[in-house]
Motif scaffolding. Sequence first.
Motif, mmCIF file in Angstrom:
data_model
loop_
_atom_site.group_PDB
_atom_site.id
_atom_site.type_symbol
_atom_site.label_atom_id
_atom_site.label_comp_id
_atom_site.label_asym_id
_atom_site.label_seq_id
_atom_site.Cartn_x
_atom_site.Cartn_y
_atom_site.Cartn_z
ATOM 1 N N GLY A 55 0.824 -1.205 0.000
ATOM 2 C CA GLY A 55 0.000 0.000 0.000
ATOM 3 C C GLY A 55 0.854 1.248 0.000
ATOM 4 O O GLY A 55 1.929 1.299 0.613
ATOM 5 N N VAL A 82 -8.004 5.309 0.414
ATOM 6 C CA VAL A 82 -8.136 3.858 0.285
ATOM 7 C C VAL A 82 -8.541 3.478 -1.134
ATOM 8 O O VAL A 82 -8.023 2.511 -1.716
ATOM 9 C CB VAL A 82 -9.147 3.341 1.335
ATOM 10 C CG1 VAL A 82 -9.541 1.905 1.045
ATOM 11 C CG2 VAL A 82 -8.543 3.455 2.735
ATOM 12 N N GLY A 85 -5.564 3.356 -3.361
ATOM 13 C CA GLY A 85 -4.464 2.462 -3.023
ATOM 14 C C GLY A 85 -3.508 2.993 -1.982
ATOM 15 O O GLY A 85 -2.456 2.400 -1.736
ATOM 16 N N THR A 87 -2.683 3.366 1.730
ATOM 17 C CA THR A 87 -3.086 2.720 2.970
ATOM 18 C C THR A 87 -2.648 3.480 4.216
ATOM 19 O O THR A 87 -3.159 3.216 5.309
ATOM 20 C CB THR A 87 -2.537 1.283 3.046
ATOM 21 O OG1 THR A 87 -1.115 1.319 2.841
ATOM 22 C CG2 THR A 87 -3.169 0.408 1.965
ATOM 23 N N ALA A 118 -7.877 4.731 6.711
ATOM 24 C CA ALA A 118 -6.479 4.409 6.407
ATOM 25 C C ALA A 118 -5.639 4.604 7.665
ATOM 26 O O ALA A 118 -6.063 5.264 8.633
ATOM 27 C CB ALA A 118 -5.957 5.294 5.281
ATOM 28 N N ASP A 381 -0.657 -4.172 4.562
ATOM 29 C CA ASP A 381 -1.103 -2.981 3.830
ATOM 30 C C ASP A 381 -0.812 -3.233 2.358
ATOM 31 O O ASP A 381 0.351 -3.170 1.935
ATOM 32 C CB ASP A 381 -0.350 -1.737 4.300
ATOM 33 C CG ASP A 381 -0.614 -1.382 5.745
ATOM 34 O OD1 ASP A 381 -1.710 -1.690 6.235
ATOM 35 O OD2 ASP A 381 0.278 -0.783 6.381
ATOM 36 N N VAL A 383 -2.253 -3.202 -1.993
ATOM 37 C CA VAL A 383 -3.171 -2.725 -3.023
ATOM 38 C C VAL A 383 -3.031 -3.619 -4.254
ATOM 39 O O VAL A 383 -1.927 -3.948 -4.675
ATOM 40 C CB VAL A 383 -2.919 -1.245 -3.373
ATOM 41 C CG1 VAL A 383 -1.479 -0.984 -3.784
ATOM 42 C CG2 VAL A 383 -3.862 -0.774 -4.467
ATOM 43 N N VAL A 416 -7.487 0.553 -9.496
ATOM 44 C CA VAL A 416 -7.337 -0.089 -8.188
ATOM 45 C C VAL A 416 -8.571 -0.957 -7.950
ATOM 46 O O VAL A 416 -9.699 -0.459 -8.015
ATOM 47 C CB VAL A 416 -7.199 0.956 -7.073
ATOM 48 C CG1 VAL A 416 -7.231 0.296 -5.701
ATOM 49 C CG2 VAL A 416 -5.921 1.772 -7.255
ATOM 50 N N HIS A 418 -8.605 -3.648 -5.218
ATOM 51 C CA HIS A 418 -8.695 -4.033 -3.812
ATOM 52 C C HIS A 418 -7.649 -3.255 -3.013
ATOM 53 O O HIS A 418 -6.518 -3.079 -3.481
ATOM 54 C CB HIS A 418 -8.413 -5.523 -3.610
ATOM 55 C CG HIS A 418 -9.348 -6.451 -4.312
ATOM 56 N ND1 HIS A 418 -9.356 -6.610 -5.691
ATOM 57 C CD2 HIS A 418 -10.302 -7.303 -3.818
ATOM 58 C CE1 HIS A 418 -10.285 -7.508 -6.022
ATOM 59 N NE2 HIS A 418 -10.861 -7.936 -4.914
ATOM 60 N N THR A 419 -8.050 -2.832 -1.810
ATOM 61 C CA THR A 419 -7.100 -2.217 -0.883
ATOM 62 C C THR A 419 -7.280 -2.846 0.487
ATOM 63 O O THR A 419 -8.401 -2.895 1.015
ATOM 64 C CB THR A 419 -7.305 -0.695 -0.790
ATOM 65 O OG1 THR A 419 -7.227 -0.119 -2.101
ATOM 66 C CG2 THR A 419 -6.241 -0.065 0.087
ATOM 67 N N VAL A 421 -6.034 -2.686 4.424
ATOM 68 C CA VAL A 421 -5.429 -1.777 5.399
ATOM 69 C C VAL A 421 -5.263 -2.512 6.722
ATOM 70 O O VAL A 421 -6.250 -2.910 7.351
ATOM 71 C CB VAL A 421 -6.299 -0.529 5.599
ATOM 72 C CG1 VAL A 421 -5.670 0.405 6.642
ATOM 73 C CG2 VAL A 421 -6.507 0.214 4.277
ATOM 74 N N TYR A 427 -11.535 -2.070 0.779
ATOM 75 C CA TYR A 427 -12.087 -1.612 -0.508
ATOM 76 C C TYR A 427 -11.998 -2.754 -1.501
ATOM 77 O O TYR A 427 -10.951 -3.387 -1.644
ATOM 78 C CB TYR A 427 -11.279 -0.412 -1.010
ATOM 79 C CG TYR A 427 -11.684 0.122 -2.359
ATOM 80 C CD1 TYR A 427 -12.766 0.985 -2.498
ATOM 81 C CD2 TYR A 427 -10.967 -0.227 -3.505
ATOM 82 C CE1 TYR A 427 -13.129 1.490 -3.744
ATOM 83 C CE2 TYR A 427 -11.320 0.275 -4.747
ATOM 84 C CZ TYR A 427 -12.406 1.127 -4.859
ATOM 85 O OH TYR A 427 -12.759 1.621 -6.095
#
Length: 447
Positions: A55, A82, A85, A87, A118, A381, A383, A416, A418-419, A421, A427
């Motif tokens: 991230g 978020v 991307g 984090t 985040a 973390d 992305v 992006v 998926h994120t 954290v 996300y």
Amino acid sequence: MKRILIRDANIVNEGKIIRGDVYIKEGLIYSVGGDLSGKDADIVIDAKGKYLLPGLIDDQVHFREPGLTHKAEIYTESKTAVAGGVTSFMEMPNTIPQSTTHELLEEKYAIGAAKSLANYSFYLGATNDNIETIKSVDVKNVCGVKVFQGSSTGNMLVDNPDSLEAIFRECPILIATHSENDNIIKANLERFKQEYGEDIPAKFHPKIRSEEACYDASKIVVEMARTHGTKLHVLHISTGKEVGLFDNTLPLAEKRITAEACIHHLWFSEEDYNKKGNWIKWNPAIKTSNDRDTILKGVLEGNIDVIATDHAPHTIGEKEQPYLKAPSGGPLLQHGLVALLEMYHNGKISLEQIVQKTSHNVAILFEIESRGFLREGYYADLVLVDLDNSWEVERENVLSKCGWSPFEGQKFRSKVTHTIVSGHLAYENGVFNEEKKGERLKFSRNI
């Protein structure tokens, strides 16, 4: 916390790209690489064909809370982060009230704990007269001290040479500077007022906040840091001339003086003012295409150590005012990574270099505890990006509270998807999961 298995990703980490799986357990990266399909997971993400990055850690954002929440707030802008991307973020002290005491700073940390999606840290603001506060800053729990050499809000312009010297001599933590010579800027502005009155075109912003103003201020703090052995980080380099002030021969961990480049200075140039006007009005100003190209060269060759956004929202109404009244700054968090990925598609920077400058180096520079790398035992973390999923920035899909973007109308080839954290899937394909908030960043520094 839910256990997450990411399958068959192209993992970009520490100068290499490998294909494999990542297993996340109890908020941490448990295993990296190979076939981990036998792991017991609550969530399985099929990452085939996509790229998994650490991230992003943005070391310079303005979220406007407290006191300026008509523009932005920690909740809305962390959500924007978020989706882009990012984090973890480090947020600036020029709010109302300004974060220039330990008490006011901790009030912001409390807001972050309650609202931020985040991970977060907040700078202590320097003034001409808070040196005792600066000397007693908590180096393990605060990212740094912010010094404004150029005009800022209220009492945060450090324009007393003795005060600046004392800060550089006594500060026990990294100093991040906004370096512009205010006297040069004021003199330039008066010359343009004499010619244009109150109706100065926005295209003259880089002439008012000029190369000379930036270089002069950056040179002063670099020399001061060398004198006192200060750990100095000069933010948002906007001129090619400044790049030469910074060393590219030492490993980052051994540097005491470092620099940052921002997305807008790597993307736009002064030719864009004719079309975008105040929408790309930042301080320091976006300058020539040669400046832009030299800054990128400095990023690639190691003179400039990190890339950030300087995300600084203002309302549409504020930006639509005449040049002299329109505030400087704009939202970039949602589109910073995809802009860098567009530069990758155009052959200007590699994926490995993007990760180095937006994650690894920020963690090294600020000595962030167990983040910024895809390593077993580190916080998860992450992305995930699809490099072949085109979309267009429109006002309707801007997430920042201010409701606009300097990238409106821009088509990006990457997205992006998926994120994650601190081990939480925050996300996924446009949908947020707000069950868990981000965490306060910790710093593994020696006192």
